[in-house]
Structures are given as C-alpha cells and as structure tokens.
Design a protein around this motif. Sequence first.
Motif, PDB file in Angstrom:
ATOM      1  N   PHE A   1       0.872  -1.169   0.000  1.00 44.39           N
ATOM      2  CA  PHE A   1       0.000   0.000   0.000  1.00 44.39           C
ATOM      3  C   PHE A   1       0.912   1.223   0.000  1.00 44.39           C
ATOM      4  O   PHE A   1       1.799   1.339   0.835  1.00 44.39           O
ATOM      5  N   VAL A   2       0.694   2.110  -0.949  1.00 45.26           N
ATOM      6  CA  VAL A   2       1.565   3.273  -1.131  1.00 45.26           C
ATOM      7  C   VAL A   2       0.766   4.540  -0.858  1.00 45.26           C
ATOM      8  O   VAL A   2      -0.353   4.692  -1.340  1.00 45.26           O
ATOM      9  N   LEU A   3       1.352   5.432  -0.079  1.00 44.64           N
ATOM     10  CA  LEU A   3       0.785   6.765   0.136  1.00 44.64           C
ATOM     11  C   LEU A   3       1.557   7.719  -0.771  1.00 44.64           C
ATOM     12  O   LEU A   3       2.669   8.140  -0.425  1.00 44.64           O
ATOM     13  N   PRO A   4       1.004   8.035  -1.942  1.00 39.79           N
ATOM     14  CA  PRO A   4       1.750   8.822  -2.938  1.00 39.79           C
ATOM     15  C   PRO A   4       2.306  10.138  -2.406  1.00 39.79           C
ATOM     16  O   PRO A   4       3.379  10.570  -2.837  1.00 39.79           O
ATOM     17  N   GLU A   5       1.621  10.773  -1.474  1.00 35.13           N
ATOM     18  CA  GLU A   5       2.098  12.061  -0.953  1.00 35.13           C
ATOM     19  C   GLU A   5       3.457  11.941  -0.273  1.00 35.13           C
ATOM     20  O   GLU A   5       4.198  12.911  -0.201  1.00 35.13           O
ATOM     21  N   CYS A   6       3.775  10.754   0.235  1.00 30.69           N
ATOM     22  CA  CYS A   6       5.057  10.562   0.919  1.00 30.69           C
ATOM     23  C   CYS A   6       6.223  10.501  -0.058  1.00 30.69           C
ATOM     24  O   CYS A   6       7.375  10.559   0.354  1.00 30.69           O
ATOM     25  N   TYR A   7       5.928  10.378  -1.331  1.00 34.64           N
ATOM     26  CA  TYR A   7       6.961  10.275  -2.358  1.00 34.64           C
ATOM     27  C   TYR A   7       7.040  11.588  -3.135  1.00 34.64           C
ATOM     28  O   TYR A   7       6.823  11.634  -4.326  1.00 34.64           O
ATOM     29  N   GLY A   8       7.317  12.660  -2.433  1.00 31.04           N
ATOM     30  CA  GLY A   8       7.480  13.943  -3.094  1.00 31.04           C
ATOM     31  C   GLY A   8       6.923  15.096  -2.281  1.00 31.04           C
ATOM     32  O   GLY A   8       7.657  15.819  -1.622  1.00 31.04           O
ATOM     33  N   TYR A   9       5.624  15.268  -2.325  1.00 29.74           N
ATOM     34  CA  TYR A   9       5.010  16.456  -1.731  1.00 29.74           C
ATOM     35  C   TYR A   9       5.239  16.557  -0.217  1.00 29.74           C
ATOM     36  O   TYR A   9       5.720  17.587   0.268  1.00 29.74           O
ATOM     37  N   LEU A  10       4.857  15.546   0.529  1.00 32.72           N
ATOM     38  CA  LEU A  10       4.897  15.635   1.993  1.00 32.72           C
ATOM     39  C   LEU A  10       6.300  15.914   2.530  1.00 32.72           C
ATOM     40  O   LEU A  10       6.467  16.821   3.362  1.00 32.72           O
ATOM     41  N   PRO A  11       7.328  15.184   2.078  1.00 32.96           N
ATOM     42  CA  PRO A  11       8.654  15.538   2.593  1.00 32.96           C
ATOM     43  C   PRO A  11       9.043  16.984   2.276  1.00 32.96           C
ATOM     44  O   PRO A  11       9.614  17.672   3.128  1.00 32.96           O
ATOM     45  N   CYS A  12       8.717  17.453   1.086  1.00 35.40           N
ATOM     46  CA  CYS A  12       9.092  18.822   0.701  1.00 35.40           C
ATOM     47  C   CYS A  12       8.352  19.868   1.523  1.00 35.40           C
ATOM     48  O   CYS A  12       8.963  20.839   1.996  1.00 35.40           O
ATOM     49  N   ILE A  13       7.069  19.698   1.717  1.00 36.54           N
ATOM     50  CA  ILE A  13       6.314  20.705   2.470  1.00 36.54           C
ATOM     51  C   ILE A  13       6.727  20.689   3.945  1.00 36.54           C
ATOM     52  O   ILE A  13       6.803  21.738   4.591  1.00 36.54           O
ATOM     53  N   GLN A  14       7.053  19.516   4.467  1.00 36.94           N
ATOM     54  CA  GLN A  14       7.508  19.430   5.857  1.00 36.94           C
ATOM     55  C   GLN A  14       8.911  20.010   6.003  1.00 36.94           C
ATOM     56  O   GLN A  14       9.218  20.644   7.014  1.00 36.94           O
ATOM     57  N   LEU A  15       9.753  19.803   5.004  1.00 35.95           N
ATOM     58  CA  LEU A  15      11.079  20.428   5.041  1.00 35.95           C
ATOM     59  C   LEU A  15      10.951  21.945   5.011  1.00 35.95           C
ATOM     60  O   LEU A  15      11.699  22.654   5.689  1.00 35.95           O
ATOM     61  N   CYS A  16       9.999  22.454   4.263  1.00 34.23           N
ATOM     62  CA  CYS A  16       9.720  23.888   4.235  1.00 34.23           C
ATOM     63  C   CYS A  16       9.431  24.391   5.652  1.00 34.23           C
ATOM     64  O   CYS A  16      10.022  25.364   6.108  1.00 34.23           O
ATOM     65  N   VAL A  17       8.553  23.694   6.343  1.00 32.86           N
ATOM     66  CA  VAL A  17       8.174  24.124   7.696  1.00 32.86           C
ATOM     67  C   VAL A  17       9.354  23.985   8.660  1.00 32.86           C
ATOM     68  O   VAL A  17       9.617  24.882   9.471  1.00 32.86           O
ATOM     69  N   CYS A  18      10.070  22.862   8.580  1.00 30.05           N
ATOM     70  CA  CYS A  18      11.211  22.661   9.477  1.00 30.05           C
ATOM     71  C   CYS A  18      12.239  23.773   9.326  1.00 30.05           C
ATOM     72  O   CYS A  18      12.696  24.349  10.327  1.00 30.05           O
ATOM     73  N   TYR A  19      12.606  24.061   8.088  1.00 27.46           N
ATOM     74  CA  TYR A  19      13.621  25.103   7.880  1.00 27.46           C
ATOM     75  C   TYR A  19      13.113  26.478   8.304  1.00 27.46           C
ATOM     76  O   TYR A  19      13.871  27.289   8.841  1.00 27.46           O
ATOM     77  N   ASP A  20      11.827  26.739   8.096  1.00 29.79           N
ATOM     78  CA  ASP A  20      11.281  28.017   8.560  1.00 29.79           C
ATOM     79  C   ASP A  20      11.363  28.103  10.080  1.00 29.79           C
ATOM     80  O   ASP A  20      11.744  29.144  10.622  1.00 29.79           O
ATOM     81  N   ARG A  21      11.028  27.023  10.759  1.00 31.93           N
ATOM     82  CA  ARG A  21      11.084  27.029  12.230  1.00 31.93           C
ATOM     83  C   ARG A  21      12.510  27.203  12.736  1.00 31.93           C
ATOM     84  O   ARG A  21      12.725  27.679  13.844  1.00 31.93           O
ATOM     85  N   LEU A  22      13.486  26.794  11.921  1.00 30.45           N
ATOM     86  CA  LEU A  22      14.886  26.969  12.302  1.00 30.45           C
ATOM     87  C   LEU A  22      15.435  28.332  11.880  1.00 30.45           C
ATOM     88  O   LEU A  22      16.627  28.605  12.039  1.00 30.45           O
ATOM     89  N   GLY A  23      14.559  29.180  11.316  1.00 32.86           N
ATOM     90  CA  GLY A  23      14.972  30.522  10.927  1.00 32.86           C
ATOM     91  C   GLY A  23      15.691  30.590   9.588  1.00 32.86           C
ATOM     92  O   GLY A  23      16.359  31.578   9.299  1.00 32.86           O
ATOM     93  N   GLN A  24      15.546  29.556   8.775  1.00 36.36           N
ATOM     94  CA  GLN A  24      16.185  29.520   7.466  1.00 36.36           C
ATOM     95  C   GLN A  24      15.118  29.679   6.376  1.00 36.36           C
ATOM     96  O   GLN A  24      14.814  28.760   5.624  1.00 36.36           O
ATOM     97  N   ALA A  25      14.559  30.882   6.313  1.00 32.08           N
ATOM     98  CA  ALA A  25      13.411  31.141   5.437  1.00 32.08           C
ATOM     99  C   ALA A  25      13.742  30.949   3.961  1.00 32.08           C
ATOM    100  O   ALA A  25      12.889  30.476   3.197  1.00 32.08           O
ATOM    101  N   ASP A  26      14.950  31.304   3.531  1.00 34.44           N
ATOM    102  CA  ASP A  26      15.302  31.119   2.115  1.00 34.44           C
ATOM    103  C   ASP A  26      15.244  29.642   1.727  1.00 34.44           C
ATOM    104  O   ASP A  26      14.695  29.285   0.693  1.00 34.44           O
ATOM    105  N   LYS A  27      15.816  28.817   2.570  1.00 35.48           N
ATOM    106  CA  LYS A  27      15.809  27.374   2.304  1.00 35.48           C
ATOM    107  C   LYS A  27      14.382  26.832   2.395  1.00 35.48           C
ATOM    108  O   LYS A  27      13.990  25.968   1.609  1.00 35.48           O
TER     109      LYS A  27
END
Length: 165
Positions: free
Chosen positions: A102-128
């Motif tokens: 069973f594959v959750l397609p969002e985990c293969y692209g979108y979800l990691p990227c959007i979560q990385l966006c939030v993580c880096y923002d929380r770390l104060g790295q808005a450009d990244k």
Amino acid sequence: ELYDHARYAEAAALLSSWLESGTGWVENLIGGSQILAYCYYRLGEERKALLALLGSLAFDAPRAEICCDIGRHFFDRQQYERAIYWYETARPRKPDPRSGAFVLPECYGYLPCIQLCVCYDRLGQADKAAEYNEQAAFWKPDDEAVEANRLYFRSKGINSVKTNT
C-alpha cells in the motif's frame, strides 16, 4: 482489526509477537511495524512507537511512508534537525510498483518537501524553506498550503523561485 476497534494494547501485543518472529511477507511486516507504532502512540508510549517505526528497517530499505512517520515523530517534538534528516531520507525514495505494498503517494514527493519547508522556517532559514515550498509545488502546483506559504515568504521579503525537483 484490533487497531481499527481501538483495542490498542491487544493489537500491540499481537503485532509485537508476530514482528519478533519475522515471518511473513516483507510488506506486511513493514506495515505491521507502522501499525504497531500507531498503537503505541495511542497508548501514550512514544518511545516504543519510534522504536517500532525504526524496527521496520530490519525488514527492508526504508519506505517513504516510514521515513515521513519518523520525521513527524521528531517534528511533533520540535526536534527539527532530526525531522529534516528523515524527510530528506524520504524525499528521493521511489515506490516499487511491483511490491504490492500500500503506497501513500504524498510521501513520495510532496509531503517531505512541504515538511522540510516548515522545518527550515522554524529553524529561521526562510530562504531554504521557500526553496522546499517550491519543490512541494512541483508535486502539487495548485496546493493551498503552497500558495499560503508563498504569501508568507513574500511578506518576509522572499520571492519564491520556481524550481524543478
């Protein structure tokens, strides 16, 4: 079925025993590790939940779904550097259409990227963070979260640059 009927302790006991035996189809063992983790989360046993997710790695290479769950574990505890590691691990993974899993397609692209966006923002790295938001847009071009993030980054003086993943 025990998990679906909120009988988490019983489900955890049976799943633990079965996973310890290591017998069964690899995709079921990996999925069982994930369900065991969900049982432990419901029981308030967060350390055991993380160990169940990590235990899936004994059966095969990490699946993006598992990596995203581990990333979420650390994200929820505001351990963003650790979360980043697991989302970065999920990002290049590819599902194997022959596996029958069973594959959750969002985990293969979108979800990691959007979560990385939030993580880096929380770390104060808005450009990244803005860069990862655009990578998420590659997977879901019309996503509301991506658009909201673009507005947010513009308000911080960062113009998003569309990128290819």
